[in-house]
Design an enzyme around this catalytic site. Structure first.
Site, PDB file in Angstrom:
ATOM      1  N   ARG A 239      67.707 -28.073 -75.697  1.00 34.61           N
ATOM      2  CA  ARG A 239      68.547 -28.841 -76.787  1.00 34.61           C
ATOM      3  C   ARG A 239      70.362 -29.581 -75.478  1.00 34.61           C
ATOM      4  NH1 ARG A 239      70.345 -25.990 -81.386  1.00 34.61           N
ATOM      5  NH2 ARG A 239      71.561 -28.080 -82.269  1.00 34.61           N
TER       6      ARG A 239
ATOM      7  N   ARG B   4      68.808 -20.669 -86.929  1.00 36.20           N
ATOM      8  CA  ARG B   4      68.034 -21.659 -86.641  1.00 36.20           C
ATOM      9  C   ARG B   4      66.927 -21.721 -85.684  1.00 36.20           C
ATOM     10  NH1 ARG B   4      71.922 -26.972 -87.226  1.00 36.20           N
ATOM     11  NH2 ARG B   4      70.026 -27.884 -84.863  1.00 36.20           N
TER      12      ARG B   4
ATOM     13  N   LYS C  95      80.695 -30.343 -84.402  1.00 43.00           N
ATOM     14  CA  LYS C  95      80.271 -31.219 -85.981  1.00 43.00           C
ATOM     15  C   LYS C  95      79.586 -31.017 -86.926  1.00 43.00           C
ATOM     16  CE  LYS C  95      76.654 -33.375 -83.534  1.00 43.00           C
ATOM     17  NZ  LYS C  95      75.825 -32.591 -82.017  1.00 43.00           N
TER      18      LYS C  95
ATOM     19  N   ARG D 216      75.690 -18.355 -84.394  1.00 43.49           N
ATOM     20  CA  ARG D 216      76.040 -18.870 -85.332  1.00 43.49           C
ATOM     21  C   ARG D 216      74.743 -18.209 -86.174  1.00 43.49           C
ATOM     22  NH1 ARG D 216      75.775 -25.738 -84.993  1.00 43.49           N
ATOM     23  NH2 ARG D 216      73.452 -25.313 -84.407  1.00 43.49           N
TER      24      ARG D 216
ATOM     25  N   ARG E  52      71.829 -40.979 -81.686  1.00 41.27           N
ATOM     26  CA  ARG E  52      71.984 -40.049 -80.320  1.00 41.27           C
ATOM     27  C   ARG E  52      70.571 -40.132 -79.054  1.00 41.27           C
ATOM     28  NH1 ARG E  52      71.305 -34.463 -83.714  1.00 41.27           N
ATOM     29  NH2 ARG E  52      71.067 -32.723 -82.127  1.00 41.27           N
TER      30      ARG E  52
END
Ligand code: AMP
Length: 225
Positions: free
Chosen positions: A166, A155, A13, A122, A88
């Site tokens: 998550r 992160r 996203k 990431r 969300r």
């Protein structure tokens, strides 16, 4: 053009949001980025949400709804915006109906098996939000941002155990939004957003081209009007 990007964590996203925002000149509103900035700056909001965000849970609806409301009132949102990471929960999407009408809900669909690999590889450049992947989209120099040379970071919520949390939160609370938007019939005659599902497997360019081909048609219609 008022858009929502849906998709599980790691669906791409943030990457797609940046490309869409550049192409159509609309601001990208990422609630995750707003919250991370508040955490880094140590503001009252940041202190309140730090633990929640870093453990992979959702921040209370009322907090993010207020953030988005304040952001949408800013003048750069008048000609459109792109919501990345909001709504969300069904409660957030119901609140959004009272804040703005939405043209498109773009749902980037990626098989869950791929997500853990994507997220754990990431790396981000915190100052610009530029996103890399150690295998799929590596920086030119390992661990360094291509533009500034600053060190890249992982992160805190991209560690494997938090990713699992998550994904669970996504399944329980955000996944129902797919159904919600697929069957949404509008509220008091307000326009019904078009729900578009995009296959999120493939390269960044392949996916953005699919999204652009849908949104460009709309832009064309606007120009002809
Ligand atoms: P993201 O960058 O969108 O993956 O968001 C990172 C984290 O910020 C999430 O795991 C949540 O803790 C929090 N967050 C971001 N957006 C929302 C939202 N709309 N509702 C609740 N929590 C959010």
């Amino acid at each position: 053009m008022r858009l929502i990007l849906l998709g599980c964590p790691g669906a791409g996203k943030g990457t797609q949001a940046k490309l869409i925002s550049q192409r159509y000149h609309i601001p990208q509103i990422s609630t995750g980025d707003i919250l991370r900035t508040a955490i880094q700056q140590g503001t009252a909001l940041g202190k309140k949400v730090k633990e929640i965000v870093e453990s992979g849970h959702l921040v209370p609806d009322a907090v993010v709804i207020q953030l988005v409301q304040e952001r949408l009132e800013q003048s750069d949102c008048q000609n459109g915006f792109l919501l990345d990471g909001f709504p969300r929960t069904v409660e957030q999407s119901e609140a959004l109906q009272h804040l703005a009408s939405i043209d498109y809900v773009i749902d980037i669909d990626v098989p869950e098996e791929e997500i853990i690999n994507r997220l754990s590889g990431r790396r981000i450049h915190p100052a610009s939000g530029r996103i890399y992947h150690i295998q799929n989209n590596p920086p030119r120099v390992a661990g360094r941002d291509d533009v500034t040379g600053d060190p890249l970071i992982q992160r805190p919520d991209d560690r494997e155990e938090t990713i699992r949390k998550r994904l669970q939160v996504y399944q329980d609370q955000t996944r129902p939004l797919k159904e919600y938007y697929q069957h949404y019939k509008g509220n008091n005659g307000s326009p019904v957003p078009r729900y578009v599902k995009i296959d999120g497997a493939g390269t960044v360019d392949e996916i953005s081209n699919k999204i652009f081909s849908i949104l460009d048609k709309d832009k064309c219609k606007e120009t002809i009007k």
